[in-house]
Write an enzyme that holds these catalytic residues in place. Structure first.
Site, mmCIF file in Angstrom:
data_model
loop_
_atom_site.group_PDB
_atom_site.id
_atom_site.type_symbol
_atom_site.label_atom_id
_atom_site.label_comp_id
_atom_site.label_asym_id
_atom_site.label_seq_id
_atom_site.Cartn_x
_atom_site.Cartn_y
_atom_site.Cartn_z
ATOM 1 N N GLU A 159 0.824 -1.206 0.000
ATOM 2 C CA GLU A 159 0.000 0.000 0.000
ATOM 3 C C GLU A 159 0.856 1.254 0.000
ATOM 4 O O GLU A 159 1.982 1.257 0.514
ATOM 5 C CB GLU A 159 -0.942 0.068 1.221
ATOM 6 C CG GLU A 159 -2.268 -0.635 1.054
ATOM 7 C CD GLU A 159 -2.213 -2.056 1.548
ATOM 8 O OE1 GLU A 159 -3.198 -2.796 1.342
ATOM 9 O OE2 GLU A 159 -1.193 -2.432 2.140
ATOM 10 N N THR A 160 0.271 2.298 -0.579
ATOM 11 C CA THR A 160 0.786 3.658 -0.444
ATOM 12 C C THR A 160 -0.321 4.501 0.161
ATOM 13 O O THR A 160 -1.487 4.420 -0.260
ATOM 14 C CB THR A 160 1.226 4.227 -1.803
ATOM 15 O OG1 THR A 160 2.341 3.461 -2.290
ATOM 16 C CG2 THR A 160 1.648 5.680 -1.691
#
Length: 285
Positions: A46-47
């Site tokens: 994830e970002t």
């Protein structure tokens, strides 16, 4: 599309351990398409994209390399520690797609998030069979004291407990089959666990819906596990436990979990985060 992307690893003090996350501290100028492209380029599970609000809180968006997710625990720890490095420690209020999440970062850069109200639901027998087929596991390898269920603390995670550490270590699953099932059911990761003792769990979290074989540390699943254990009356007396995750990937992580007497108040998940310097290494399949 210009964005200053920081990279932090959560639930560790070693950049070579934990779960890496991309972090954008001010994403107000980015479109959804921009965020998805950045997350795909970063390649981490994830970002997190922070969008500062006028009231001092943040709207937060989380993108995997393939799709947006409603909440991500490790990216929350990474993003709030990164923000504390730049702007100071203290309480940070995040408005996520799953709801309001508060995070306290102390001066030593340890962060504690309080989840949205958790839930636990039954796992249908047919879905369990499909999971086990994709994992190439057998029912007699499961821990009868911790029957399968589905936990939620911002995202849904089936909880599958096995009876031996060796079974957990031997993870070789059908990526496409599990990805299809999880997409159909709306699950984010599988939370595969082994209980070492009353207050220590080992976990592995396949994440095929995000295009990632496995998460080295999963804060949302940790919170969901806390809620699950509370419903099973399986918490230690202090209602705190630790999760060891990422060992089998060579990225050891430690997640601390505390469950209040009323879990509806939110499960607390704590950990450290450290900045990653140099060229990044994606964790995609």
């Amino acid at each position: 599309m210009n964005a200053d992307v920081l990279r932090y690893s959560a639930f560790t003090t070693d950049p070579a351990g934990g779960n890496p996350a991309g972090v954008v501290l001010d994403a107000r100028h980015l479109s959804d398409i921009d965020m998805q492209r950045i997350a795909a380029d970063v390649g981490y599970s994830e970002t997190a994209f922070l969008l500062p609000r006028a009231d001092g809180a943040f709207d937060v968006r989380y993108f995997s390399p393939l799709a947006e997710v409603p909440f991500c625990g490790h990216a929350t720890i990474a993003a709030t520690v990164a923000h504390a490095v730049a702007h100071g420690a203290g309480e940070k209020v995040l408005h996520t797609r799953a709801g309001r999440v508060s995070v306290r970062v102390d001066p030593q850069l340890s962060a504690t998030l309080t989840s949205v109200e958790p839930r636990v639901a039954a796992l249908e027998d047919a879905d369990l069979d499909r999971i086990l087929t994709a994992l190439r596991w057998r029912r007699d390898e499961l821990d009868p004291a911790l029957p399968p269920a589905v936990g939620y603390a911002g995202a849904w995670h089936p909880v599958i407990a096995v009876s031996t550490r060796d079974r957990l270590a031997r993870l070789d699953y059908d990526f496409d089959a599990l990805a299809g099932l999880m997409a159909q059911c709306g699950w984010t990761t599988l939370n595969l666990i082994w209980r070492e003792n009353a207050d220590t769990f080992h976990a592995r979290n396949p994440f095929p819906p995000g295009g990632v074989v496995e998460d080295p540390a999963t804060g949302a699943a940790a919170a969901a596990l806390g809620a699950y254990l509370a419903t099973r009356d399986a918490l230690p007396p202090q209602r705190r436990f630790i999760i060891r995750q990422g060992d089998d990937l060579g990225r050891p992580s430690r997640i601390d979990v505390a469950v209040p007497m009323d879990p509806r108040d939110g499960v607390r998940v704590s950990g450290r985060a450290v900045k990653i310097e140099g060229a990044w290494r994606p964790l995609r399949s």
